[in-house]
Motif scaffolding. Structure first.
Motif, PDB file in Angstrom:
ATOM      1  N   VAL A  46      -6.130  -4.801   7.568  1.00 24.58           N
ATOM      2  CA  VAL A  46      -5.678  -3.730   6.685  1.00 24.58           C
ATOM      3  C   VAL A  46      -6.347  -2.428   7.100  1.00 24.58           C
ATOM      4  O   VAL A  46      -7.582  -2.365   7.203  1.00 24.58           O
ATOM      5  CB  VAL A  46      -6.020  -4.046   5.210  1.00 24.58           C
ATOM      6  CG1 VAL A  46      -5.672  -2.868   4.315  1.00 24.58           C
ATOM      7  CG2 VAL A  46      -5.298  -5.303   4.751  1.00 24.58           C
ATOM      8  N   ASN A  47      -5.553  -1.407   7.380  1.00 24.52           N
ATOM      9  CA  ASN A  47      -6.046  -0.055   7.643  1.00 24.52           C
ATOM     10  C   ASN A  47      -5.579   0.821   6.497  1.00 24.52           C
ATOM     11  O   ASN A  47      -4.377   0.891   6.228  1.00 24.52           O
ATOM     12  CB  ASN A  47      -5.489   0.485   8.964  1.00 24.52           C
ATOM     13  CG  ASN A  47      -6.082  -0.208  10.158  1.00 24.52           C
ATOM     14  OD1 ASN A  47      -7.214   0.052  10.510  1.00 24.52           O
ATOM     15  ND2 ASN A  47      -5.338  -1.112  10.753  1.00 24.52           N
TER      16      ASN A  47
ATOM     17  N   ASN B 289       7.213  -4.819   2.581  1.00 22.85           N
ATOM     18  CA  ASN B 289       7.846  -5.554   3.682  1.00 22.85           C
ATOM     19  C   ASN B 289       7.819  -4.828   5.021  1.00 22.85           C
ATOM     20  O   ASN B 289       7.913  -5.450   6.071  1.00 22.85           O
ATOM     21  CB  ASN B 289       9.290  -5.905   3.325  1.00 22.85           C
ATOM     22  CG  ASN B 289       9.376  -6.957   2.247  1.00 22.85           C
ATOM     23  OD1 ASN B 289       8.474  -7.780   2.110  1.00 22.85           O
ATOM     24  ND2 ASN B 289      10.447  -6.949   1.481  1.00 22.85           N
ATOM     25  N   ASP B 290       7.683  -3.507   4.999  1.00 17.51           N
ATOM     26  CA  ASP B 290       7.721  -2.731   6.246  1.00 17.51           C
ATOM     27  C   ASP B 290       6.353  -2.605   6.923  1.00 17.51           C
ATOM     28  O   ASP B 290       6.199  -1.867   7.891  1.00 17.51           O
ATOM     29  CB  ASP B 290       8.318  -1.345   5.989  1.00 17.51           C
ATOM     30  CG  ASP B 290       7.450  -0.481   5.090  1.00 17.51           C
ATOM     31  OD1 ASP B 290       6.407  -0.961   4.583  1.00 17.51           O
ATOM     32  OD2 ASP B 290       7.815   0.689   4.893  1.00 17.51           O
ATOM     33  N   GLY B 291       5.334  -3.313   6.440  1.00 16.32           N
ATOM     34  CA  GLY B 291       3.997  -3.252   7.023  1.00 16.32           C
ATOM     35  C   GLY B 291       3.109  -2.181   6.423  1.00 16.32           C
ATOM     36  O   GLY B 291       1.978  -1.991   6.871  1.00 16.32           O
ATOM     37  N   SER B 292       3.598  -1.493   5.416  1.00 16.78           N
ATOM     38  CA  SER B 292       2.777  -0.487   4.742  1.00 16.78           C
ATOM     39  C   SER B 292       2.208  -1.074   3.450  1.00 16.78           C
ATOM     40  O   SER B 292       2.629  -2.137   2.990  1.00 16.78           O
ATOM     41  CB  SER B 292       3.586   0.776   4.454  1.00 16.78           C
ATOM     42  OG  SER B 292       4.613   0.510   3.521  1.00 16.78           O
ATOM     43  N   LEU B 293       1.250  -0.364   2.875  1.00 15.38           N
ATOM     44  CA  LEU B 293       0.670  -0.796   1.609  1.00 15.38           C
ATOM     45  C   LEU B 293       0.114   0.406   0.867  1.00 15.38           C
ATOM     46  O   LEU B 293      -0.035   1.485   1.436  1.00 15.38           O
ATOM     47  CB  LEU B 293      -0.436  -1.841   1.830  1.00 15.38           C
ATOM     48  CG  LEU B 293      -1.655  -1.433   2.654  1.00 15.38           C
ATOM     49  CD1 LEU B 293      -2.734  -0.776   1.804  1.00 15.38           C
ATOM     50  CD2 LEU B 293      -2.221  -2.646   3.337  1.00 15.38           C
ATOM     51  N   VAL B 294      -0.190   0.202  -0.403  1.00 10.53           N
ATOM     52  CA  VAL B 294      -0.834   1.213  -1.225  1.00 10.53           C
ATOM     53  C   VAL B 294      -2.012   0.540  -1.917  1.00 10.53           C
ATOM     54  O   VAL B 294      -1.850  -0.504  -2.548  1.00 10.53           O
ATOM     55  CB  VAL B 294       0.135   1.809  -2.272  1.00 10.53           C
ATOM     56  CG1 VAL B 294      -0.586   2.810  -3.151  1.00 10.53           C
ATOM     57  CG2 VAL B 294       1.337   2.444  -1.596  1.00 10.53           C
TER      58      VAL B 294
ATOM     59  N   SER C 193      -1.668   0.544   6.094  1.00 13.67           N
ATOM     60  CA  SER C 193      -0.776  -0.379   6.795  1.00 13.67           C
ATOM     61  C   SER C 193      -1.508  -1.704   6.969  1.00 13.67           C
ATOM     62  O   SER C 193      -2.728  -1.774   6.838  1.00 13.67           O
ATOM     63  CB  SER C 193      -0.362   0.191   8.145  1.00 13.67           C
ATOM     64  OG  SER C 193      -1.500   0.359   8.974  1.00 13.67           O
ATOM     65  N   TYR C 194      -0.738  -2.729   7.299  1.00 13.76           N
ATOM     66  CA  TYR C 194      -1.346  -4.037   7.535  1.00 13.76           C
ATOM     67  C   TYR C 194      -0.593  -4.759   8.635  1.00 13.76           C
ATOM     68  O   TYR C 194       0.554  -4.459   8.933  1.00 13.76           O
ATOM     69  CB  TYR C 194      -1.356  -4.876   6.251  1.00 13.76           C
ATOM     70  CG  TYR C 194       0.000  -5.353   5.812  1.00 13.76           C
ATOM     71  CD1 TYR C 194       0.482  -6.599   6.191  1.00 13.76           C
ATOM     72  CD2 TYR C 194       0.834  -4.551   5.036  1.00 13.76           C
ATOM     73  CE1 TYR C 194       1.740  -7.036   5.804  1.00 13.76           C
ATOM     74  CE2 TYR C 194       2.081  -4.979   4.636  1.00 13.76           C
ATOM     75  CZ  TYR C 194       2.526  -6.228   5.022  1.00 13.76           C
ATOM     76  OH  TYR C 194       3.778  -6.647   4.645  1.00 13.76           O
ATOM     77  N   SER C 195      -1.305  -5.726   9.250  1.00 11.57           N
ATOM     78  CA  SER C 195      -0.673  -6.608  10.226  1.00 11.57           C
ATOM     79  C   SER C 195      -1.246  -7.999  10.015  1.00 11.57           C
ATOM     80  O   SER C 195      -2.385  -8.161   9.576  1.00 11.57           O
ATOM     81  CB  SER C 195      -0.911  -6.130  11.652  1.00 11.57           C
ATOM     82  OG  SER C 195      -2.286  -6.134  11.964  1.00 11.57           O
ATOM     83  N   LEU C 196      -0.422  -8.993  10.323  1.00  9.58           N
ATOM     84  CA  LEU C 196      -0.819 -10.387  10.164  1.00  9.58           C
ATOM     85  C   LEU C 196      -0.647 -11.089  11.495  1.00  9.58           C
ATOM     86  O   LEU C 196       0.426 -11.063  12.086  1.00  9.58           O
ATOM     87  CB  LEU C 196       0.035 -11.055   9.082  1.00  9.58           C
ATOM     88  CG  LEU C 196      -0.272 -12.510   8.770  1.00  9.58           C
ATOM     89  CD1 LEU C 196      -1.697 -12.669   8.250  1.00  9.58           C
ATOM     90  CD2 LEU C 196       0.727 -13.040   7.747  1.00  9.58           C
TER      91      LEU C 196
ATOM     92  N   GLY D 133     -13.327   9.059   2.041  1.00 13.06           N
ATOM     93  CA  GLY D 133     -14.135   9.553   3.147  1.00 13.06           C
ATOM     94  C   GLY D 133     -13.500   9.425   4.514  1.00 13.06           C
ATOM     95  O   GLY D 133     -14.127   9.702   5.521  1.00 13.06           O
ATOM     96  N   GLY D 134     -12.257   8.978   4.582  1.00 14.86           N
ATOM     97  CA  GLY D 134     -11.597   8.828   5.880  1.00 14.86           C
ATOM     98  C   GLY D 134     -10.661   7.637   5.890  1.00 14.86           C
ATOM     99  O   GLY D 134      -9.777   7.529   5.049  1.00 14.86           O
ATOM    100  N   VAL D 135     -10.891   6.720   6.836  1.00 14.40           N
ATOM    101  CA  VAL D 135     -10.051   5.524   6.982  1.00 14.40           C
ATOM    102  C   VAL D 135     -10.967   4.315   7.110  1.00 14.40           C
ATOM    103  O   VAL D 135     -12.039   4.398   7.710  1.00 14.40           O
ATOM    104  CB  VAL D 135      -9.143   5.631   8.233  1.00 14.40           C
ATOM    105  CG1 VAL D 135      -8.323   4.381   8.429  1.00 14.40           C
ATOM    106  CG2 VAL D 135      -8.234   6.848   8.128  1.00 14.40           C
ATOM    107  N   THR D 136     -10.557   3.207   6.550  1.00 13.03           N
ATOM    108  CA  THR D 136     -11.317   1.969   6.683  1.00 13.03           C
ATOM    109  C   THR D 136     -10.412   0.877   7.234  1.00 13.03           C
ATOM    110  O   THR D 136      -9.219   0.857   6.944  1.00 13.03           O
ATOM    111  CB  THR D 136     -11.929   1.546   5.328  1.00 13.03           C
ATOM    112  OG1 THR D 136     -12.771   0.430   5.528  1.00 13.03           O
ATOM    113  CG2 THR D 136     -10.884   1.207   4.312  1.00 13.03           C
TER     114      THR D 136
END
Length: 73
Positions: free
Chosen positions: A39-40, A3-8, A29-32, A45-48
């Motif tokens: 989704v970031n 709910n806080d905009g984070s994800l795993v 994290s995610y935003s809509l 290898g880094g960040v996608t």
């Protein structure tokens, strides 16, 4: 998705896809915005950054279509 905009994300922990494959949890994290989900998330290898089109959502099912993936450091 939390709910806080984070994800795993639970995904491949290394660059090789040859069995045996090891998996790990990666934070992100995610935003809509309207029907676009961005989704970031970390990966081995880094960040996608992945952009998705939201098709439908209810309390138990999320249906999305991938639009774009951008890998960075």
């Amino acid at each position: 998705f939390l709910n806080d905009g984070s994800l795993v994300e639970h995904k491949n922990a290394g660059f090789c896809g040859t069995p045996p494959i090891t998996y790990a949890d990666f934070d992100g994290s995610y935003s809509l915005n309207d029907s676009t989900l961005i989704v970031n998330a970390e990966y081995w290898g880094g960040v996608t950054e992945t952009t998705w089109k939201l098709i439908s959502i209810n309390p138990t099912i999320l249906t999305i279509k991938m639009i774009q993936v951008v890998n960075g450091d």
